[in-house]
Scaffold this motif. Structure first.
Motif, mmCIF file in Angstrom:
data_model
loop_
_atom_site.group_PDB
_atom_site.id
_atom_site.type_symbol
_atom_site.label_atom_id
_atom_site.label_comp_id
_atom_site.label_asym_id
_atom_site.label_seq_id
_atom_site.Cartn_x
_atom_site.Cartn_y
_atom_site.Cartn_z
ATOM 1 N N GLY A 123 3.131 11.766 -7.729
ATOM 2 C CA GLY A 123 3.823 10.484 -7.695
ATOM 3 C C GLY A 123 3.178 9.642 -6.612
ATOM 4 O O GLY A 123 2.070 9.944 -6.151
ATOM 5 N N TYR A 124 3.841 8.572 -6.206
ATOM 6 C CA TYR A 124 3.380 7.834 -5.026
ATOM 7 C C TYR A 124 4.582 7.241 -4.314
ATOM 8 O O TYR A 124 5.595 6.899 -4.920
ATOM 9 N N GLU A 125 4.473 7.157 -2.985
ATOM 10 C CA GLU A 125 5.551 6.628 -2.159
ATOM 11 C C GLU A 125 4.948 5.951 -0.930
ATOM 12 O O GLU A 125 3.769 6.131 -0.618
ATOM 13 N N HIS A 126 5.784 5.201 -0.219
ATOM 14 C CA HIS A 126 5.360 4.628 1.061
ATOM 15 C C HIS A 126 6.567 4.506 1.974
ATOM 16 O O HIS A 126 7.722 4.612 1.525
ATOM 17 N N GLY A 127 6.320 4.325 3.263
ATOM 18 C CA GLY A 127 7.391 4.146 4.225
ATOM 19 C C GLY A 127 8.315 5.353 4.314
ATOM 20 O O GLY A 127 7.883 6.505 4.271
ATOM 21 N N GLU A 128 9.621 5.075 4.432
ATOM 22 C CA GLU A 128 10.601 6.147 4.562
ATOM 23 C C GLU A 128 10.648 7.034 3.315
ATOM 24 O O GLU A 128 10.933 8.237 3.413
ATOM 25 N N GLU A 185 0.847 -1.180 0.000
ATOM 26 C CA GLU A 185 0.000 0.000 0.000
ATOM 27 C C GLU A 185 0.887 1.235 0.000
ATOM 28 O O GLU A 185 2.004 1.211 0.522
ATOM 29 N N ALA A 186 0.398 2.313 -0.572
ATOM 30 C CA ALA A 186 1.182 3.540 -0.671
ATOM 31 C C ALA A 186 0.242 4.738 -0.670
ATOM 32 O O ALA A 186 -0.991 4.585 -0.593
ATOM 33 N N PRO A 228 -4.822 7.043 -0.712
ATOM 34 C CA PRO A 228 -4.151 5.747 -0.758
ATOM 35 C C PRO A 228 -4.315 5.029 -2.102
ATOM 36 O O PRO A 228 -5.246 5.281 -2.863
ATOM 37 N N LEU A 229 -3.369 4.149 -2.352
ATOM 38 C CA LEU A 229 -3.486 3.198 -3.457
ATOM 39 C C LEU A 229 -2.971 1.852 -2.970
ATOM 40 O O LEU A 229 -2.282 1.774 -1.948
ATOM 41 N N ARG A 230 -3.325 0.802 -3.700
ATOM 42 C CA ARG A 230 -2.827 -0.539 -3.400
ATOM 43 C C ARG A 230 -2.345 -1.181 -4.680
ATOM 44 O O ARG A 230 -2.865 -0.893 -5.756
ATOM 45 N N VAL A 231 -1.362 -2.042 -4.539
ATOM 46 C CA VAL A 231 -0.973 -2.904 -5.656
ATOM 47 C C VAL A 231 -1.278 -4.336 -5.253
ATOM 48 O O VAL A 231 -0.833 -4.802 -4.199
ATOM 49 N N TRP A 232 -2.062 -4.992 -6.101
ATOM 50 C CA TRP A 232 -2.457 -6.379 -5.884
ATOM 51 C C TRP A 232 -1.616 -7.294 -6.774
ATOM 52 O O TRP A 232 -1.324 -6.953 -7.920
ATOM 53 N N LEU A 233 -1.254 -8.460 -6.242
ATOM 54 C CA LEU A 233 -0.486 -9.448 -6.997
ATOM 55 C C LEU A 233 -1.232 -10.774 -6.991
ATOM 56 O O LEU A 233 -1.689 -11.240 -5.931
ATOM 57 N N SER A 234 -1.334 -11.379 -8.166
ATOM 58 C CA SER A 234 -1.998 -12.673 -8.262
ATOM 59 C C SER A 234 -1.196 -13.728 -7.523
ATOM 60 O O SER A 234 0.028 -13.805 -7.646
ATOM 61 N N THR A 235 -1.870 -14.553 -6.730
ATOM 62 C CA THR A 235 -1.212 -15.629 -5.982
ATOM 63 C C THR A 235 -1.432 -16.958 -6.657
ATOM 64 O O THR A 235 -1.039 -18.007 -6.104
#
Length: 236
Positions: free
Chosen positions: A208-213, A98-99, A228-235
């Motif tokens: 842009g987008y960033e997360h954490g430090e 998430e970012a 917020p935004l999220r990146v989803w990954l297929s499992t």
């Protein structure tokens, strides 16, 4: 005063800008993505590493319309959920990270370069040879080239910060959606990158987008987190 409507417009501009950058990278790799009107950008073929197979461009896009257009049969499919309002768990996805989208208004005071950043000399990458050196500095693991010379065109600038002639910092600045998007930042870059963007497109906001430090560093450089935004990954 920034209203809710202004925030919503900024978020959409950031998403549209990011999709345009993803589109350029994919086309440089001979992948032909599509736009589903103004709702969704997607690729039916697997995109290059680190780049999503779909990006939502407005809120409330249905999960079904997202997964219908992408290749979920082979490993590695990812979706950039630009408004953090999708639930793709039922389609075999999990949240990768998430970012926060970030925004900096045109004309805002530039941050002062400090320490190592103060001594860097900034310029645009001019040709394929310089681009290869930029990518080597960005990712010293080697492997297949991600950023191809076809990306050296109007609206996309690879910025390089040099110390003693060697690239030690950089970023990509891409114009689209009525803003300038900054991505692929590395090294002590914010002050130099924002100065270069201001010199070239002073009338445009920066997103842009960033997360954490990295998000904390962007805020110190004058950005505001706008959603917020999220990146989803297929499992599968």
């Amino acid at each position: 005063m920034i209203t809710d409507g202004t925030w919503a417009a900024l978020l959409r501009r950031a998403a549209v800008n990011n999709a345009a950058w993803c589109d350029a990278v994919c086309r440089a790799h001979d992948t032909a993505p599509w736009y589903d009107g103004e709702r969704l950008w997607f690729s039916t073929r697997r995109t290059p590493p680190m780049y999503p197979d779909a990006v939502t461009l407005e809120p409330a896009v249905s999960a079904g319309s997202v997964v219908r257009g992408v290749d979920i049969a082979s490993p590695g499919c990812s979706v950039k959920d630009s408004f953090a309002d999708l639930d793709l768990t039922g389609d075999g996805f999990a949240v990768l990270f998430e970012a926060q989208w970030i925004h900096r208004p045109a004309g805002a005071p530039l941050p002062e370069a400090e320490g190592e950043a103060a001594g860097l000399e900034w310029s645009e990458v001019a040709d394929a040879e310089e681009l290869a050196a930029w990518e080597a500095a960005f990712d010293d693991q080697g492997g297949e080239r991600l950023f191809r010379p076809a990306l050296l065109r109007d609206g996309i600038v690879f910025l390089a910060g040099r110390a003693g002639g060697r690239i030690v910092a950089g970023a990509v600045a891409s114009t689209g959606g009525g803003v300038v998007g900054v991505s692929n930042l590395f090294g002590p870059a914010w002050a130099g990158v924002l100065g270069a963007v201001s010199d070239r497109r002073p009338e445009l906001d920066v997103v842009g987008y960033e997360h954490g430090e990295d998000l904390e560093a962007a805020v110190r450089a004058g950005f505001t987190a706008i959603g917020p935004l999220r990146v989803w990954l297929s499992t599968q």
